[in-house]
Design a protein around this motif. Structure first.
Motif, mmCIF file in Angstrom:
data_model
loop_
_atom_site.group_PDB
_atom_site.id
_atom_site.type_symbol
_atom_site.label_atom_id
_atom_site.label_comp_id
_atom_site.label_asym_id
_atom_site.label_seq_id
_atom_site.Cartn_x
_atom_site.Cartn_y
_atom_site.Cartn_z
ATOM 1 N N PHE A 1 0.843 -1.195 0.000
ATOM 2 C CA PHE A 1 0.000 0.000 0.000
ATOM 3 C C PHE A 1 0.874 1.239 0.000
ATOM 4 O O PHE A 1 1.838 1.333 0.754
ATOM 5 C CB PHE A 1 -0.904 -0.014 1.237
ATOM 6 N N GLN A 2 0.568 2.166 -0.875
ATOM 7 C CA GLN A 2 1.251 3.461 -0.868
ATOM 8 C C GLN A 2 0.181 4.549 -0.907
ATOM 9 O O GLN A 2 -0.646 4.568 -1.824
ATOM 10 C CB GLN A 2 2.191 3.586 -2.074
ATOM 11 N N GLY A 3 0.193 5.394 0.092
ATOM 12 C CA GLY A 3 -0.814 6.450 0.165
ATOM 13 C C GLY A 3 -0.180 7.822 0.334
ATOM 14 O O GLY A 3 0.907 7.957 0.881
ATOM 15 N N THR A 4 -0.877 8.816 -0.157
ATOM 16 C CA THR A 4 -0.434 10.197 -0.021
ATOM 17 C C THR A 4 -1.625 11.019 0.460
ATOM 18 O O THR A 4 -2.750 10.769 0.040
ATOM 19 C CB THR A 4 0.000 10.760 -1.391
ATOM 20 N N SER A 5 -1.357 12.001 1.339
ATOM 21 C CA SER A 5 -2.457 12.898 1.689
ATOM 22 C C SER A 5 -1.940 14.329 1.709
ATOM 23 O O SER A 5 -0.737 14.570 1.831
ATOM 24 C CB SER A 5 -3.098 12.508 3.014
ATOM 25 N N PHE A 6 -2.843 15.234 1.609
ATOM 26 C CA PHE A 6 -2.508 16.641 1.382
ATOM 27 C C PHE A 6 -3.386 17.509 2.273
ATOM 28 O O PHE A 6 -4.616 17.435 2.203
ATOM 29 C CB PHE A 6 -2.755 16.952 -0.111
ATOM 30 N N TYR B 1 -6.823 22.357 11.140
ATOM 31 C CA TYR B 1 -7.948 21.803 11.912
ATOM 32 C C TYR B 1 -7.398 21.318 13.246
ATOM 33 O O TYR B 1 -6.227 20.954 13.349
ATOM 34 C CB TYR B 1 -8.638 20.665 11.149
ATOM 35 N N SER B 2 -8.256 21.328 14.271
ATOM 36 C CA SER B 2 -7.833 20.967 15.629
ATOM 37 C C SER B 2 -6.485 21.619 15.927
ATOM 38 O O SER B 2 -6.335 22.822 15.811
ATOM 39 C CB SER B 2 -7.757 19.451 15.801
ATOM 40 N N ARG B 3 -5.469 20.800 16.240
ATOM 41 C CA ARG B 3 -4.156 21.361 16.561
ATOM 42 C C ARG B 3 -3.199 21.287 15.367
ATOM 43 O O ARG B 3 -2.022 21.563 15.490
ATOM 44 C CB ARG B 3 -3.576 20.618 17.770
ATOM 45 N N ILE B 4 -3.701 20.884 14.227
ATOM 46 C CA ILE B 4 -2.877 20.831 13.020
ATOM 47 C C ILE B 4 -2.845 22.225 12.386
ATOM 48 O O ILE B 4 -3.896 22.823 12.147
ATOM 49 C CB ILE B 4 -3.443 19.821 11.996
ATOM 50 N N VAL B 5 -1.639 22.705 12.140
ATOM 51 C CA VAL B 5 -1.476 24.034 11.533
ATOM 52 C C VAL B 5 -1.093 23.843 10.071
ATOM 53 O O VAL B 5 -0.192 23.077 9.754
ATOM 54 C CB VAL B 5 -0.374 24.824 12.269
ATOM 55 N N LEU B 6 -1.805 24.538 9.200
ATOM 56 C CA LEU B 6 -1.534 24.383 7.768
ATOM 57 C C LEU B 6 -0.127 24.868 7.436
ATOM 58 O O LEU B 6 0.209 26.028 7.664
ATOM 59 C CB LEU B 6 -2.563 25.181 6.959
ATOM 60 N N PRO B 7 0.738 23.999 6.930
ATOM 61 C CA PRO B 7 2.113 24.408 6.630
ATOM 62 C C PRO B 7 2.222 25.113 5.288
ATOM 63 O O PRO B 7 1.225 25.306 4.592
ATOM 64 C CB PRO B 7 2.861 23.075 6.598
ATOM 65 N N GLU B 8 3.449 25.531 4.978
ATOM 66 C CA GLU B 8 3.744 26.102 3.666
ATOM 67 C C GLU B 8 3.320 25.118 2.586
ATOM 68 O O GLU B 8 3.342 23.912 2.789
ATOM 69 C CB GLU B 8 5.253 26.373 3.543
ATOM 70 N N SER B 9 2.999 25.636 1.406
ATOM 71 C CA SER B 9 2.378 24.782 0.391
ATOM 72 C C SER B 9 3.246 23.572 0.018
ATOM 73 O O SER B 9 2.735 22.494 -0.243
ATOM 74 C CB SER B 9 2.079 25.608 -0.859
ATOM 75 N N SER B 10 4.573 23.736 0.042
ATOM 76 C CA SER B 10 5.418 22.606 -0.336
ATOM 77 C C SER B 10 5.474 21.535 0.760
ATOM 78 O O SER B 10 5.886 20.420 0.522
ATOM 79 C CB SER B 10 6.839 23.097 -0.632
ATOM 80 N N ASP B 11 5.065 21.891 1.972
ATOM 81 C CA ASP B 11 5.178 20.949 3.095
ATOM 82 C C ASP B 11 3.843 20.306 3.468
ATOM 83 O O ASP B 11 3.687 19.773 4.550
ATOM 84 C CB ASP B 11 5.741 21.690 4.321
ATOM 85 N N ARG B 12 2.886 20.386 2.582
ATOM 86 C CA ARG B 12 1.551 19.899 2.966
ATOM 87 C C ARG B 12 1.343 18.418 2.721
ATOM 88 O O ARG B 12 0.294 17.865 3.055
ATOM 89 C CB ARG B 12 0.483 20.697 2.216
ATOM 90 N N LEU C 1 5.973 6.056 7.697
ATOM 91 C CA LEU C 1 5.302 7.309 7.367
ATOM 92 C C LEU C 1 6.320 8.434 7.218
ATOM 93 O O LEU C 1 7.317 8.483 7.943
ATOM 94 C CB LEU C 1 4.317 7.710 8.468
ATOM 95 N N HIS C 2 6.043 9.311 6.312
ATOM 96 C CA HIS C 2 6.866 10.506 6.151
ATOM 97 C C HIS C 2 5.944 11.711 6.029
ATOM 98 O O HIS C 2 5.042 11.732 5.204
ATOM 99 C CB HIS C 2 7.751 10.387 4.906
ATOM 100 N N THR C 3 6.182 12.706 6.902
ATOM 101 C CA THR C 3 5.395 13.939 6.784
ATOM 102 C C THR C 3 6.344 15.066 6.428
ATOM 103 O O THR C 3 7.415 15.203 7.025
ATOM 104 C CB THR C 3 4.678 14.285 8.110
ATOM 105 N N ASN C 4 5.945 15.871 5.459
ATOM 106 C CA ASN C 4 6.800 16.991 5.060
ATOM 107 C C ASN C 4 6.812 18.095 6.114
ATOM 108 O O ASN C 4 7.781 18.816 6.257
ATOM 109 C CB ASN C 4 6.349 17.549 3.713
ATOM 110 N N SER C 5 5.699 18.217 6.841
ATOM 111 C CA SER C 5 5.653 19.226 7.905
ATOM 112 C C SER C 5 5.747 18.519 9.251
ATOM 113 O O SER C 5 5.374 17.356 9.369
ATOM 114 C CB SER C 5 4.339 20.001 7.828
#
Lengths: 180, 303
Positions: free
Chosen positions: B141-146, B151-162, B188-192
């Motif tokens: 399985f390979q998944g990507t999310s953007f 929302y909640s305590r998640i802060v929207l990062p810079e566009s390249s780090d989403r 898992l890998h998160t850009n932000s």
């Protein structure tokens, strides 16, 4: 002298029997369920059947997993939720063809026997057309099977989707059976 | 005397042959059955155990529509709050298409968190029915999310780090007619870096199981353990328990969970509260999956 006679007798018996069997390896069995909600149709092209002319017996054996449905999900539900083919993989029928006339070109016989399906065995009578062809016979016919007779549980919500009585059609092409 | 015994022998032989004939015929047919490879069906009943992915994929040409909803109360919710039934609501609409019996692509978008997700699944190994040659199923399985909003305590990062990425190896076995179990090592890998994390890479282990109560109803559960973090401000391990109910082409899934999101990355990493029955933690999920067959199987391959 007697010993030779005895051996000869056994040999004739053995060969006699082996030549009096005929087998159908790619028999076709299909079933239909017609309701106002949906029509369900499935075909199994790998049904095995064998006739022993010396005793007039006929046997049928098939894997329920070999049924093909138009919708893949129907096939999965059929195997997983209704027929439970992991627990009861086969359908078996053992019956007798009364007064099989091997010389007649076409004849209709009532085959009486027992069918085992989904762990349940029931008596069954099937009107069968027998046609003589070159090097064998073709048996065709149809009969009805009650879903509840074989302990197949249909939940109330889905009862309108599945007919109470399923129509079954079959066609077997028999050829001489070679004992190996 | 000798003659008598010979006759007796031959008669008993013939009797024997006649007697066992019926069973003999069925035995001959048993030996004739061709041993085509048959794969175990329905290790799980759908693409998802409940919220998380399962080893299952649909057959070629199946298009699935998924509508997932979750309902929950705010942590500070009062008894006399003005809202009807639940304070908050989120829904994810998704579609999944099976390009082959092994390969499925899917995508979806959720309302509350605005996360857009997409994934690909490939069935590498399929467990075999009626034999023990291949005892497990393995699906990659390979998944990507953007992220599209805070929302909640998640802060929207810079566009390249989403972006967030999830890779999973799902290994499952159908132990019996009723019981299946799945274990899935996850990377898992998160850009932000959200929730005060000091790294972008995480390892997690997913566990899932289902037990059939009947032919159409099963209970299922999932747990995701994230390694190398303390549960708390950095998120909680997510737990789901629920009931799957299959009604013809429709699959209904009812669940209780502490995960608010639907996509794999945020669900595994950012569980907002520990699993309990309190306001703010308990999320009630109701999902429906409808399967449409764009390709009909041929009934007579010979014709």
């Amino acid at each position: 002298m007697i010993k030779t006679c005895f051996l000869f007798f056994i040999c004739t018996c053995y060969f006699g029997f082996s030549q009096e069997k005929m087998i159908a390896r790619q028999g076709q069995v299909s079933f239909f369920s017609y309701t106002s909600v949906e029509n369900i149709e499935a075909v199994n092209n790998q049904v095995l059947s064998i006739i022993d002319f010396s005793s007039g017996e006929i046997a049928v054996n098939m894997l329920m997993r070999a049924f093909v449905f138009k919708k893949a999900l129907m096939e999965e539900h059929f195997n997983e939720s209704y027929i439970e083919s992991d627990l009861y993989p086969k359908l078996q029928f053992l019956g007798e063809i009364p007064d099989f006339d091997t010389t007649a070109e076409a004849q209709t016989k009532i085959v009486k026997g027992q069918m085992t399906l989904h762990g349940t065995t029931n008596d069954l009578e099937i009107k069968t057309q027998i046609e003589s062809v070159e090097n064998g016979f073709v048996l065709t016919g149809n009969f009805e099977v009650g879903v509840s007779d074989y302990d197949i549980n249909v939940p109330p919500l889905l009862r309108p989707n599945i007919a109470k009585v399923i129509n079954v059609e079959f066609r077997f092409e028999f050829e001489p059976y070679e004992d190996e | 005397m000798k003659t008598n015994s010979s006759i007796f022998l031959s008669i008993s032989f013939i009797c024997c042959v006649q007697f066992v004939n019926g069973q003999d015929l069925l035995e001959i047919l048993d030996n004739e059955i061709n041993d085509t490879v048959r794969y175990t069906q329905a290790t799980f009943k759908s693409n998802r155990i409940i919220l998380g992915q399962s080893v299952e994929t649909r057959k070629k040409g199946s298009l699935e529509f998924l509508l997932g909803t979750k309902y929950w109360n705010r942590a500070d919710s009062e008894a006399d709050r003005g809202s009807f039934a639940a304070d908050l609501f989120t829904a994810r609409f998704g579609m999944e298409y099976a390009f082959s019996d092994r390969f499925t692509l899917g995508a979806g978008v959720a309302s509350f968190d605005g996360i857009i997700d997409g994934f690909g699944k490939y069935r590498l190994v399929r467990q075999r029915e009626y034999s023990n040659k291949v005892p497990v199923s393995i699906t990659l399985f390979q998944g990507t999310s953007f992220f599209t909003r805070s929302y909640s305590r998640i802060v929207l990062p810079e566009s390249s780090d989403r972006f967030n990425f999830v890779s999973k190896v799902m290994i499952a076995r159908k132990f019996s007619h009723d019981f299946s179990l799945q274990i899935s090592p996850t990377y898992l890998h998160t850009n932000s870096r959200q929730l005060g994390y000091e790294t972008n890479d995480y390892f997690a282990l997913g566990l899932g199981g289902r037990y059939k109560l009947g032919n159409h109803v099963s209970v299922a559960s999932e747990y995701n353990y994230v390694a190398g973090r303390n549960e708390g401000p950095q998120g909680y391990n997510t737990f789901v328990i629920g009931v799957n109910w299959e009604v013809s082409d429709l699959m209904l899934q009812f669940s209780a969970t502490n995960a608010v999101t639907f996509d794999e990355a945020a669900t595994i990493l950012f569980g907002p509260e520990n699993f309990n029955m309190k306001n703010g933690a308990l999320h009630i999920g109701v999902s429906a999956t409808y399967t449409l067959h764009l390709r009909k199987q041929k009934l007579n391959p010979n014709n």
